[in-house]
Design an enzyme around this catalytic site. Structure first.
Site, PDB file in Angstrom:
ATOM      1  N   LYS B 194       0.830  -1.199   0.000  1.00 53.67           N
ATOM      2  CA  LYS B 194       0.000   0.000   0.000  1.00 53.67           C
ATOM      3  C   LYS B 194       0.867   1.253   0.000  1.00 53.67           C
ATOM      4  CE  LYS B 194      -1.820   2.514   3.352  1.00 53.67           C
ATOM      5  NZ  LYS B 194      -1.723   3.883   2.825  1.00 53.67           N
ATOM      6  N   GLU B 268      10.575   0.675   9.933  1.00 54.16           N
ATOM      7  CA  GLU B 268      11.516   1.790   9.728  1.00 54.16           C
ATOM      8  C   GLU B 268      10.787   3.045  10.161  1.00 54.16           C
ATOM      9  OE1 GLU B 268      14.517   1.446   8.869  1.00 54.16           O
ATOM     10  OE2 GLU B 268      14.682  -0.396   7.690  1.00 54.16           O
ATOM     11  N   CYS B 302      13.385  10.540   7.014  1.00 50.40           N
ATOM     12  CA  CYS B 302      13.439  10.025   8.386  1.00 50.40           C
ATOM     13  C   CYS B 302      14.852  10.110   8.956  1.00 50.40           C
ATOM     14  CB  CYS B 302      12.918   8.599   8.442  1.00 50.40           C
ATOM     15  SG  CYS B 302      13.597   7.537   7.171  1.00 50.40           S
ATOM     16  N   GLU B 399      10.518  14.650  15.906  1.00 51.23           N
ATOM     17  CA  GLU B 399      10.710  14.675  14.464  1.00 51.23           C
ATOM     18  C   GLU B 399       9.705  15.638  13.823  1.00 51.23           C
ATOM     19  OE1 GLU B 399       9.707  11.060  12.221  1.00 51.23           O
ATOM     20  OE2 GLU B 399      11.594  11.341  11.157  1.00 51.23           O
TER      21      GLU B 399
END
Lengths: 289, 491
Positions: B194, B268, B302, B399
């Site tokens: 997906k 991840e 990331c 983040e």
């Protein structure tokens, strides 16, 4: 009673935290009985606070242990085996006391000694087997090495008091991790005596911490503590194992489920057990002037 | 140090003519169904949603919103393909199919690059030079592993897991699809993938490639949708493995959802990498590294170097040079070949970044943004830095996933290392110094999975990638990336 009979000195079984042998801070105990119902020992029923203290010790010890040379870690594991060999009679007797047959107890102690030697030998080899130099397309020297995950919480198998413990602790520490172990609930005595062996083997304080107590009470702590990097367990039923993973998710602990392993067999030792508590680090370094 | 006399005038006089990449060779359908069992089919859910160009806010295509029944259909197709074809095929032949995908991607690279920039907002320079070539390279690399797995795991025989459910993010849409699909196929698994809801187009174009490569139907299935579709994949009983790239928050949810099941998983997740500049670094190179570390792909990375740790004695010089360099960055049309920073991927992400800018100022940080002109339509954020921030500030700990850099200083090695490791994350890190011994001490000290020394944000299919701590579980890429897709038998 004969007039000249000597009364044996019974051992107080303690827990092992930061290279010391305290009783549980909680003051609680549970009686371990033999088949006839005779009390063998008042075993420490460790508390959550004991676990937290042990994690602090393990964290404190981790950097230096990981920084020790592979050669040294190998020698220390070898030393543990030497110490266990010298005290094997005691360990056999203790296993028998806890309900193992003498023949099986002898085999279990021998297997434990050999397993320590096996992992001692891996200390300076697993890195070579599992590392890589990566031929990247750009002008960089690129390599991936293993580094210890950090602090590993281990719930030792319940069915084999010594070999189950040794088989889970050795691969974790040979790779530079430190650990907090919950001993077998039904045969905890071997774990405590094994702590004494560790203590005499130049294993730095805090590298291995061993608690005795109730799984049902402590498993949640092992899974959820935020300063633990990995949780390894063997022989938990599926529902409890699920709860462990669920709680471990809070800080993304590595969850190492070892189900259906016969710890006496030779396939219960492998460098892949070491790899379970290792991280892969990739480093990029430019090639140029 | 730059003086007023020798300093270049960066803030004016440099006008570039537009240099847009042409899109006349790009073919997009008005509407995309779900790629299941080797063909595009209408969703049983009957629902579609728009995927828009974040630089213009205009719709590019309508895309199916897969419901549970659709996911179930995809998993069944994958299972059938697994048991009837893919797991029985000779590994060598499996590899040849994967090589075909790599080749077709190379042939159609420019079209894919243009679509990636249209759909996701990233500069064409990056999609053209990084995303698409790397995606092709990943297929090429893993294709070769298909018949060599016995050499990857000494003493063990690697077997496929079955059906892999893969959920990927919007920051590197095609590249992430390649990272996931290539090793899965090489190891003999089949796939239900997906793509992210804001960037589904290159995955759907990849479906065309897979069909053109004549892969057996059902080996790769691509279902589009949002979080609910992803959850349906994660929870589907017929899936043997979940691979996810995305936020730590969602990673946690997935790990919990998989608890008590035998499904394997790799995650991840987020990062907050420290990019550490020592006084003895080559400063001009380091400044380029800082820029590349945080402004590459609008900071939607990331492993971005979103924290700068600079040694106190050179802090003023580095920050001044950084500001000067930032002034030259061109923010605008992603399709323009001169663009350095494209559009923020979505309205939602723009709002998230904006909220962090507010938080950063409220916490007492000093914000600097370049004075670039931003297009009227679309989602934009100028390159931004915060100075005067503390370790506990949210802009240092969390983040942001945007072109926002938090700058701190340090005095000595130990302080730098302590600060670098003082977040829950551990994905990546950077170190800049001319001293080799210092590099190795720092790169071994940083608790993170990928470390760049005197460089940053480099990727390669042969190089394993993945996080320590709360940045994830498992590795992707390289020999180690195979591990996620094999069963090694008794342990």
């Amino acid at each position: 009673m004969a007039a000249n009979e000597r009364i044996a000195v019974a051992k107080t079984y303690k827990i092992y935290i930061d290279g010391k042998f305290p009783r549980t801070e909680s003051g609680r105990y549970f009686p371990l009985k033999d088949k006839r119902g005779k009390v063998l020992a008042n075993v420490c029923r460790s508390s959550r606070k004991d676990f937290r203290n042990a994690v602090v010790a393990a964290r404190k010890a981790q950097g230096a242990w990981a920084g020790a040379s592979a050669y040294l870690r190998g020698q220390i594991l070898y030393r543990i085996a030497e110490m266990l060999e010298g005290r094997s009679a005691q360990f056999v007797d203790e296993l028998v006391l806890q309900g193992t047959t003498r023949a099986r107890a002898r085999r279990e102690v021998e297997t434990a000694i050999d397993r320590l030697i096996y992992y001692a030998g891996w200390s300076d080899k697993y890195q070579q087997v599992f590392s890589s130099v990566n031929p990247v397309a750009s002008s960089h020297f690129n390599f991936s090495v293993l580094e210890p995950t950090g602090v590993v919480a281990i719930i030792a198998p319940d069915d084999s008091g010594l070999i189950g413990l040794v088989s889970n602790v050795a691969p974790a520490i040979v790779g530079g991790n430190t650990c907090v172990v919950l001993a077998s609930e039904t045969s905890p005595l071997s774990a405590v005596s094994f702590a004494e062996v560790l203590h005499a083997s130049d294993v730095p304080a805090g590298v291995v911490n061993i608690l005795t107590g109730f799984r049902s009470e402590l498993v949640g702590q092992f899974a959820s503590h935020m300063d633990v990097n990995a949780v390894a367990f063997a022989g938990l039923d599926r529902k409890v194992a699920g709860t462990v993973q669920s709680q471990a998710a809070e800080n993304l602990k590595r969850v190492i489920a070892r189900a259906g392993v016969d710890w006496m067999k030779s396939d219960a030792e492998s460098p892949y057990f070491i790899r379970d508590t290792q991280e892969v680090k990739t480093t990029w370094h430019p090639i140029g002037t | 140090m730059a003086t007023p006399e020798n300093k270049l005038a960066f803030d004016g006089g440099w006008e570039y003519d537009p240099a847009p990449e042409s899109t006349d060779h790009v073919s997009l359908k008005k509407r995309y169904g779900l790629f299941i069992g080797g063909e595009f089919t209408a969703p049983q859910s009957g629902r579609y949603f728009d995927t828009i160009n974040p630089a213009t806010e205009e719709a590019l295509a309508r895309v199916a919103d897969a419901g549970e029944a659709d996911v179930d259909r995809a998993v069944r197709a994958a299972r059938k393909a697994y048991s009837e074809r893919w797991s029985r095929m000779r590994p060598k032949e499996r590899g040849k199919y994967i090589y075909r995908i790599a080749r077709i991607l190379q042939e159609r690279a420019r079209e894919f690059a243009a679509i990636e920039s249209l759909d996701g907002g990233k500069p064409i320079r990056e999609s053209r030079d990084v995303d698409i070539p790397l995606a092709a390279a990943h297929f090429f690399y893993y294709a070769g592993w298909a018949d060599k797995l016995d050499y990857a795991f000494p003493g063990r025989r690697a077997r496929p897991l079955g059906v892999a459910g893969q959920v990927i993010p919007w920051n590197f849409p095609l590249l992430m699809a390649a990272w996931k699909i290539a090793p899965a196929l090489a190891c003999g698994n089949t796939v239900v993938l997906k793509p992210a809801e804001t960037t589904p187009l290159t995955a759907l174009k990849l479906a065309e490639v897979i069909a053109d490569a004549d892969l057996p139907p059902g080996v790769v299935n691509i279902v589009t949708g949002a979080g609910k579709t992803g959850a349906a994949i994660v929870e589907h009983k017929g899936v043997n493995k979940i691979a996810f790239t995305g936020s730590t928050q969602v990673g946690r949810l997935i790990m919990r959802a998989l608890a008590g099941t035998p499904k394997k998983y790799t995650l991840e997740l987020g990062g907050k990498a420290a990019n550490i500049i020592f006084a003895d670094a080559a400063i001009d190179q380091a400044v380029e590294g800082i820029v590349n570390g945080i402004f590459f792909n609008q900071g939607h990375v990331c492993c971005a170097g979103s924290r700068l740790l600079v040694q106190e004695s050179v802090a003023d010089e580095v920050i001044e040079k950084l500001k000067d360099r930032m002034q030259t960055l061109i923010v605008g049309d992603p399709l323009d070949k001169n663009t350095d920073i494209g559009a923020i991927n979505s309205r939602m992400q723009l709002d998230k970044i904006a909220s962090y800018l507010k938080v950063g100022e409220q916490e007492g940080g000093a914000m600097f943004q370049t004075a670039c002109r931003l297009p009227k339509k679309g989602y934009w954020c100028p390159p931004t830095i915060f100075t005067g921030v503390a370790q506990s500030n949210r802009v240092v700990q969390e983040e942001i996933f945007g072109p926002v850099l938090a700058i701190q200083t340090f005095r000595d090695f130990d302080e730098a290392l302590a600060k670098a490791n003082n977040t829950p994350y551990g994905l990546s890190g950077g170190v800049w110094t001319d001293k080799g011994a210092k590099i190795f001490r720092m790169t071994s000290g940083i608790r993170a999975g990928v470390i760049w020394a005197n460089t940053f944000n480099k990727f390669d299919p042969t190089a394993p990638f993945g996080g320590y701590k709360e940045s994830g579980v498992g590795r992707e890429g390289g020999l180690h990336g195979l591990d996620a897709y094999v069963d090694l038998g008794a342990r």
